[in-house]
Design a protein around this motif. Structure first.
Motif, PDB file in Angstrom:
ATOM      1  N   THR A  90       0.849  -1.177   0.000  1.00 53.40           N
ATOM      2  CA  THR A  90       0.000   0.000   0.000  1.00 53.40           C
ATOM      3  C   THR A  90       0.888   1.231   0.000  1.00 53.40           C
ATOM      4  O   THR A  90       1.822   1.325   0.784  1.00 53.40           O
ATOM      5  N   HIS A 123      -3.866   6.236   0.093  1.00 53.01           N
ATOM      6  CA  HIS A 123      -5.301   6.000   0.164  1.00 53.01           C
ATOM      7  C   HIS A 123      -5.972   7.007  -0.756  1.00 53.01           C
ATOM      8  O   HIS A 123      -5.549   8.167  -0.837  1.00 53.01           O
ATOM      9  N   THR A 167      -9.983   4.391   0.123  1.00 53.54           N
ATOM     10  CA  THR A 167      -9.557   3.021  -0.133  1.00 53.54           C
ATOM     11  C   THR A 167      -8.057   2.994  -0.400  1.00 53.54           C
ATOM     12  O   THR A 167      -7.497   3.937  -0.956  1.00 53.54           O
TER      13      THR A 167
END
Length: 92
Positions: free
Chosen positions: A44, A47, A53
């Motif tokens: 990741t 976001h 998300t």
């Protein structure tokens, strides 16, 4: 060379974050042609603003001794936007 297991890479340093599949394949091709062992992991990196998300990308790792060489090759190949700057030395 080719991708290796994360445990097989000594002193790993992140060199690139590919946000698209096309960029990931280009980085893989470049590292393979250069004969560099690397690890690639999906991680990741942000976001999304609207929904919160997570956004994922392919992070490439090489041994610290090859990191500068790989960053230079990637910049020369037009992949400068994917290059992760050199990691700062740990504070003592």
């Amino acid at each position: 060379m080719a991708p290796v297991d994360p445990e097989a890479l000594r002193d790993p340093e992140s060199i690139a974050l590919a946000r698209t599949l096309r960029d990931a394949k280009t980085v893989e091709d470049l590292l393979t042609q250069a004969g560099v062992d690397y690890v690639v992991q999906v991680e990741t990196y942000a976001h999304s603003f609207l929904f919160g998300t997570p956004r994922h990308g392919a992070v490439f790792y090489v041994t610290a001794s090859q990191a500068s060489y790989c960053r230079a090759r990637m910049s020369d190949a037009g992949l400068g936007k994917a290059v992760i700057d050199e990691e700062p030395a740990p504070q003592k």
